[in-house]
Design a protein around this motif. Structure first.
Motif, mmCIF file in Angstrom:
data_model
loop_
_atom_site.group_PDB
_atom_site.id
_atom_site.type_symbol
_atom_site.label_atom_id
_atom_site.label_comp_id
_atom_site.label_asym_id
_atom_site.label_seq_id
_atom_site.Cartn_x
_atom_site.Cartn_y
_atom_site.Cartn_z
ATOM 1 N N THR A 1 0.918 -1.031 -0.052
ATOM 2 C CA THR A 1 0.021 -0.018 0.277
ATOM 3 C C THR A 1 0.884 1.122 -0.011
ATOM 4 O O THR A 1 0.591 2.226 -0.964
ATOM 5 C CB THR A 1 -1.002 -0.069 1.198
ATOM 6 O OG1 THR A 1 -1.649 -1.212 1.413
ATOM 7 C CG2 THR A 1 -1.857 1.117 1.275
ATOM 8 N N THR B 1 2.696 1.748 -3.330
ATOM 9 C CA THR B 1 1.755 2.187 -4.310
ATOM 10 C C THR B 1 1.586 4.050 -4.020
ATOM 11 O O THR B 1 1.458 4.797 -5.059
ATOM 12 C CB THR B 1 0.284 1.649 -4.635
ATOM 13 O OG1 THR B 1 0.894 0.248 -4.847
ATOM 14 C CG2 THR B 1 -0.466 2.223 -5.463
ATOM 15 N N ILE B 2 1.221 4.162 -2.971
ATOM 16 C CA ILE B 2 0.657 5.631 -2.579
ATOM 17 C C ILE B 2 2.040 6.285 -2.679
ATOM 18 O O ILE B 2 1.850 7.631 -3.116
ATOM 19 C CB ILE B 2 0.236 5.678 -1.234
ATOM 20 C CG1 ILE B 2 -1.165 5.074 -1.116
ATOM 21 C CG2 ILE B 2 0.124 7.020 -0.535
ATOM 22 C CD1 ILE B 2 -1.651 4.591 0.420
ATOM 23 N N SER C 1 1.956 9.886 -5.328
ATOM 24 C CA SER C 1 2.137 11.111 -4.608
ATOM 25 C C SER C 1 3.254 11.845 -4.911
ATOM 26 O O SER C 1 3.426 12.814 -4.535
ATOM 27 C CB SER C 1 1.617 10.994 -2.977
ATOM 28 O OG SER C 1 2.648 9.989 -2.453
ATOM 29 N N ASN D 1 6.793 -1.745 -3.509
ATOM 30 C CA ASN D 1 5.702 -2.618 -3.879
ATOM 31 C C ASN D 1 5.895 -3.884 -4.660
ATOM 32 O O ASN D 1 5.451 -4.782 -4.176
ATOM 33 C CB ASN D 1 4.944 -1.526 -4.971
ATOM 34 C CG ASN D 1 3.749 -2.355 -5.430
ATOM 35 O OD1 ASN D 1 3.548 -3.308 -6.399
ATOM 36 N ND2 ASN D 1 2.395 -1.681 -4.879
ATOM 37 N N TRP E 1 -4.606 -3.807 -8.071
ATOM 38 C CA TRP E 1 -3.620 -2.818 -7.304
ATOM 39 C C TRP E 1 -2.364 -2.652 -8.115
ATOM 40 O O TRP E 1 -1.978 -1.542 -7.871
ATOM 41 C CB TRP E 1 -3.540 -3.530 -5.976
ATOM 42 C CG TRP E 1 -2.916 -2.587 -5.027
ATOM 43 C CD1 TRP E 1 -1.434 -2.544 -4.549
ATOM 44 C CD2 TRP E 1 -3.402 -1.268 -4.480
ATOM 45 N NE1 TRP E 1 -1.093 -1.516 -3.727
ATOM 46 C CE2 TRP E 1 -2.373 -0.831 -3.768
ATOM 47 C CE3 TRP E 1 -4.561 -0.753 -4.254
ATOM 48 C CZ2 TRP E 1 -2.554 0.453 -2.935
ATOM 49 C CZ3 TRP E 1 -4.635 0.593 -3.546
ATOM 50 C CH2 TRP E 1 -3.827 1.128 -2.856
ATOM 51 N N THR F 1 -0.844 5.430 -13.018
ATOM 52 C CA THR F 1 -0.634 6.863 -12.628
ATOM 53 C C THR F 1 0.543 7.571 -13.146
ATOM 54 O O THR F 1 0.261 8.871 -13.530
ATOM 55 C CB THR F 1 -0.821 6.872 -10.997
ATOM 56 O OG1 THR F 1 -1.688 5.949 -10.420
ATOM 57 C CG2 THR F 1 -0.746 8.015 -10.340
#
Length: 283
Positions: free
Chosen positions: A14, A17-18, A22, A36, A133, A140
């Motif tokens: 998690t 990925t975040i 960001s 990841n 996921w 992105t």
């Protein structure tokens, strides 16, 4: 794997990925992707089988090559421009290498070869994780640099993904491989429209994730891994079998299901850009 280990692993997946989503810096994005990738390896190899070990190795090697390409592209760009900022990808060679590395990360053609094999070698829950996921971070990044990538590259890869995804899934009896080719096909649509309307590409992949998640969860619940299993599930759980069938039709973009909407919008967008031939080919 102990529950504490699993918690750390999922937290890493998690956070990775975040972090990538960001970050505005290529190095931070790369670190997020690496975190990841390294975190998911124990999950893929969790079933102590040779097939799982093979899947883990294939996944690791492919992702490692993609990461190396990504680092190469960002380094060359930083060397040329003196900037590590994601939106400052000015070098054409770097942009091309970066686009190809992201395609390899997400399993789009012509770098799709690992996805069906990896999914086939792992559990349904892990397959769900890889097809949903794990695609978010690279998509992105592609969204962020979509203005820099040459449309020809995106369209070519997109069309190839559509063709391979469509043809590859025809003769499959293994549901995980079918879902892998479905994922490749959907990525084709996403990448193609990324060149013209990145927001629509995001909507398309989001809808696919929403549709793919219940398919995998229901297949897990019914312990269904092949078409033969699915046909026998009918006697025990008719509702679930019908739901899986309808969701699969939806992912294929059949009207009046949800999956038809993004495809119709994509076709409309392609036609508005005078790309009727491409739209026809996509159908």
């Amino acid at each position: 794997i102990t529950p504490a280990s699993m918690m750390i692993i999922f937290l890493s997946i998690t956070i990775g990925t975040i972090m990538t989503m960001s970050s505005s810096n290529w190095l931070m994005a790369w670190i997020g992707l690496e975190l990841n990738m390294l975190a998911i390896l124990p999950i893929i190899s969790k079933p102590k089988t040779t097939r799982a070990s093979e899947a883990t190795t294939k996944y690791f090697l492919t992702q490692a090559i993609a990461s190396a390409m990504m680092l190469l592209a960002s380094t060359i760009n930083a060397w040329q421009t003196g900037n590590w900022h994601i939106l400052e990808l000015k070098n054409k060679f770097s942009t091309t290498i970066m686009a190809l590395s992201l395609m390899m990360k997400m399993g789009a053609a012509p770098f799709h070869f690992w996805l069906p094999e990896v999914l086939q070698g792992t559990t349904l829950q892990t397959a769900l994780l890889i097809t949903t996921w794990q695609k978010i971070a690279p998509i992105t990044l592609m969204y962020m640099i979509s203005n820099s990538i040459q449309p020809t590259i995106l369209v070519s890869a997109g069309v190839l993904s559509m063709i391979i995804g469509g043809l590859g899934g025809i003769n499959q009896t293994q549901l995980r491989k079918t879902m892998a080719y479905s994922s490749i096909n959907n990525l084709g649509w996403t990448i193609t429209i990324m060149a013209f309307s990145p927001n629509m590409a995001l909507m398309n992949i989001l809808i696919y994730i929403i549709m793919a998640t219940p398919i995998f969860l229901m297949m897990t619940s019914a312990s269904t891994k092949t078409l033969q299993n699915l046909s026998t599930t009918w006697t025990t759980s008719m509702t679930m079998t019908i739901s899986i069938a309808l969701l699969m039709l939806s992912t294929s973009g059949l009207p009046p299901f949800t999956g038809f909407m993004p495809k119709m919008l994509i076709l409309n967008e392609l036609i508005s850009h005078k790309l009727t031939t491409l739209a026809t080919l996509a159908i």
